[in-house]
Design a protein around this motif. Structure first.
Motif, PDB file in Angstrom:
ATOM      1  N   ASP A   1     -29.259  13.046 -47.994  1.00 51.52           N
ATOM      2  CA  ASP A   1     -29.263  12.734 -46.659  1.00 51.52           C
ATOM      3  C   ASP A   1     -29.267  14.240 -45.809  1.00 51.52           C
ATOM      4  O   ASP A   1     -28.242  15.006 -45.963  1.00 51.52           O
ATOM      5  N   THR A   2     -30.289  14.267 -44.984  1.00 50.37           N
ATOM      6  CA  THR A   2     -30.479  15.511 -44.325  1.00 50.37           C
ATOM      7  C   THR A   2     -30.159  15.282 -42.926  1.00 50.37           C
ATOM      8  O   THR A   2     -30.308  16.206 -42.175  1.00 50.37           O
ATOM      9  N   VAL A   3     -29.557  14.201 -42.601  1.00 53.39           N
ATOM     10  CA  VAL A   3     -29.261  13.969 -41.114  1.00 53.39           C
ATOM     11  C   VAL A   3     -27.779  13.884 -40.892  1.00 53.39           C
ATOM     12  O   VAL A   3     -27.354  14.556 -39.568  1.00 53.39           O
ATOM     13  N   LYS A   4     -26.928  13.418 -41.784  1.00 56.17           N
ATOM     14  CA  LYS A   4     -25.434  13.292 -41.451  1.00 56.17           C
ATOM     15  C   LYS A   4     -24.797  14.664 -41.254  1.00 56.17           C
ATOM     16  O   LYS A   4     -25.274  15.762 -42.168  1.00 56.17           O
ATOM     17  N   ASP A   5     -24.216  14.889 -40.451  1.00 57.67           N
ATOM     18  CA  ASP A   5     -23.188  16.010 -40.452  1.00 57.67           C
ATOM     19  C   ASP A   5     -22.283  16.099 -41.291  1.00 57.67           C
ATOM     20  O   ASP A   5     -21.517  15.052 -41.800  1.00 57.67           O
ATOM     21  N   LEU A   6     -22.067  17.156 -42.105  1.00 59.58           N
ATOM     22  CA  LEU A   6     -21.178  17.145 -43.466  1.00 59.58           C
ATOM     23  C   LEU A   6     -19.806  17.876 -43.199  1.00 59.58           C
ATOM     24  O   LEU A   6     -19.597  18.871 -42.089  1.00 59.58           O
ATOM     25  N   GLY A   7     -19.008  17.500 -44.007  1.00 60.61           N
ATOM     26  CA  GLY A   7     -17.766  18.087 -44.091  1.00 60.61           C
ATOM     27  C   GLY A   7     -17.213  18.587 -45.446  1.00 60.61           C
ATOM     28  O   GLY A   7     -18.127  18.973 -46.181  1.00 60.61           O
ATOM     29  N   GLU A   8     -16.118  18.693 -45.669  1.00 61.34           N
ATOM     30  CA  GLU A   8     -15.596  19.290 -46.955  1.00 61.34           C
ATOM     31  C   GLU A   8     -15.758  18.383 -48.023  1.00 61.34           C
ATOM     32  O   GLU A   8     -16.077  18.816 -49.367  1.00 61.34           O
TER      33      GLU A   8
ATOM     34  N   VAL B   1     -34.677  20.428 -60.349  1.00 59.58           N
ATOM     35  CA  VAL B   1     -34.314  19.333 -59.930  1.00 59.58           C
ATOM     36  C   VAL B   1     -34.724  19.179 -58.661  1.00 59.58           C
ATOM     37  O   VAL B   1     -34.706  19.829 -57.529  1.00 59.58           O
ATOM     38  N   ASP B   2     -35.428  17.893 -57.821  1.00 59.86           N
ATOM     39  CA  ASP B   2     -36.335  17.875 -56.783  1.00 59.86           C
ATOM     40  C   ASP B   2     -35.409  16.759 -56.050  1.00 59.86           C
ATOM     41  O   ASP B   2     -34.485  16.195 -56.447  1.00 59.86           O
ATOM     42  N   VAL B   3     -35.590  16.786 -54.724  1.00 58.93           N
ATOM     43  CA  VAL B   3     -35.001  15.853 -53.902  1.00 58.93           C
ATOM     44  C   VAL B   3     -35.905  14.932 -52.995  1.00 58.93           C
ATOM     45  O   VAL B   3     -37.173  15.214 -53.037  1.00 58.93           O
ATOM     46  N   ALA B   4     -35.250  13.860 -52.443  1.00 57.61           N
ATOM     47  CA  ALA B   4     -36.229  12.830 -51.646  1.00 57.61           C
ATOM     48  C   ALA B   4     -35.285  12.504 -50.452  1.00 57.61           C
ATOM     49  O   ALA B   4     -34.413  12.020 -50.518  1.00 57.61           O
ATOM     50  N   PRO B   5     -35.635  13.139 -49.199  1.00 59.71           N
ATOM     51  CA  PRO B   5     -34.837  12.858 -47.981  1.00 59.71           C
ATOM     52  C   PRO B   5     -35.107  11.293 -47.768  1.00 59.71           C
ATOM     53  O   PRO B   5     -35.957  10.583 -47.737  1.00 59.71           O
ATOM     54  N   ILE B   6     -33.646  10.612 -47.354  1.00 62.82           N
ATOM     55  CA  ILE B   6     -33.677   9.335 -47.175  1.00 62.82           C
ATOM     56  C   ILE B   6     -33.865   8.747 -45.684  1.00 62.82           C
ATOM     57  O   ILE B   6     -33.997   7.757 -45.336  1.00 62.82           O
ATOM     58  N   GLY B   7     -33.997  10.137 -44.884  1.00 64.53           N
ATOM     59  CA  GLY B   7     -34.308   9.541 -43.364  1.00 64.53           C
ATOM     60  C   GLY B   7     -32.783   9.166 -42.784  1.00 64.53           C
ATOM     61  O   GLY B   7     -31.867   9.393 -43.317  1.00 64.53           O
ATOM     62  N   ASP B   8     -32.815   8.451 -41.569  1.00 68.86           N
ATOM     63  CA  ASP B   8     -31.496   8.005 -40.841  1.00 68.86           C
ATOM     64  C   ASP B   8     -31.230   6.633 -41.379  1.00 68.86           C
ATOM     65  O   ASP B   8     -31.809   5.609 -40.717  1.00 68.86           O
ATOM     66  N   VAL B   9     -30.411   6.649 -42.321  1.00 70.46           N
ATOM     67  CA  VAL B   9     -30.229   5.308 -43.206  1.00 70.46           C
ATOM     68  C   VAL B   9     -28.506   5.266 -42.968  1.00 70.46           C
ATOM     69  O   VAL B   9     -27.896   6.121 -43.296  1.00 70.46           O
ATOM     70  N   LYS B  10     -28.084   4.081 -42.788  1.00 74.14           N
ATOM     71  CA  LYS B  10     -26.595   3.659 -42.745  1.00 74.14           C
ATOM     72  C   LYS B  10     -26.238   3.560 -44.246  1.00 74.14           C
ATOM     73  O   LYS B  10     -26.759   2.695 -44.723  1.00 74.14           O
TER      74      LYS B  10
END
Length: 250
Positions: A141-148, A221-230
């Motif tokens: 998830d590259t959309v969400k604001d991240l915390g601790e 190790v690769d990644v796949a961004p999931i977009g704006d997903v709930k």
């Protein structure tokens, strides 16, 4: 390819539900009705929708409840379920739990954490990302604001994952690992060895620490961004309330 679910956890912060249920069977929709759905239900439904026919479920805490529901879940989703036991699930963290599923991984798997409520679009994104020599692909998830609390990931566009840990400045991260991974069978032995080294170093480490061990050894190790997903990872009752808001939308 098969599905693999980590469902051995106790989920102590979800009591009183988890006094009698493993975390993966806590209801997130239709509680107390014939249409009740747990996190595990949603994951199995997603797996069936993308055409998987077999799923391994790693069980530990309150495993007897999963055994009791096994036949009904198989009938409901048209899947063959194999339960894989982790006898130290209440003592050790999930690096060991995933290691228990090392033989299943040889078939190629989509791995899902048993506490992640997510739509089937995530599985479809992982499948679409296959190929080009990729052996392990993390849903990110590259959309969400991240915390601790989030499992944060730093990605290099050329070399893939460089760092995966909760113990990171959120501003440093590319995104959050949401608890789903596509693992090709050819990566099974190397991953199993990395997981073994990880839990032997400290049995309280996460399987994501095993991914970091692989990266440290030079494995891509690769990644796949999931977009704006709930989606939501359920750790506590606030998370459970969010899960119940979104689960009915899938």
């Amino acid at each position: 390819m098969i599905g693999l679910v980590l469902a051995a956890g106790a989920g102590s912060r979800l009591r009183p539900y988890t006094e009698t249920l493993p975390k993966a069977l806590v209801p997130v929709a239709g509680e107390g009705t014939e249409n009740e759905l747990s996190v595990l239900d949603i994951t199995l439904k997603n797996f069936a929708e993308i055409g998987l026919e077999e799923v391994g479920i790693i069980v530990g805490y309150r495993k007897e409840v999963v055994y009791e529901r096994k036949a009904a879940l198989e009938a409901k989703y048209g899947l063959k379920l194999t339960l894989i036991e982790n006898d130290v699930a209440e003592k050790w963290n999930n690096a060991y739990s995933l290691w228990c599923g090392r033989d299943a991984i040889k078939h190629s798997v989509i791995l899902a954490n048993g506490d992640t409520v997510h739509p089937v679009s995530v599985e479809k994104t992982l499948l679409a990302a296959r190929g080009d020599g990729k052996k392990i692909i993390l849903a990110l998830d590259t959309v969400k604001d991240l915390g601790e609390e989030e499992m944060k990931v730093v990605v290099d566009p050329e070399t893939g994952v460089r760092k995966i840990t909760k113990l990171m400045d959120p501003a440093e991260a590319t995104g959050e690992y949401i608890g789903l991974t596509l693992i090709e069978g050819e990566a099974a032995d190397e991953l199993a060895d990395a997981l073994k080294a990880t839990y032997e170093r400290d049995p309280q480490l996460y399987y994501e620490d095993g991914y970091q061990e692989l990266v440290n050894r030079g494995f891509k190790v690769d990644v796949a961004p999931i977009g704006d997903v709930k989606w939501v990872e359920i750790d506590n009752h606030d998370d459970l309330a969010k899960a119940r808001e979104i689960a009915c939308q899938y």
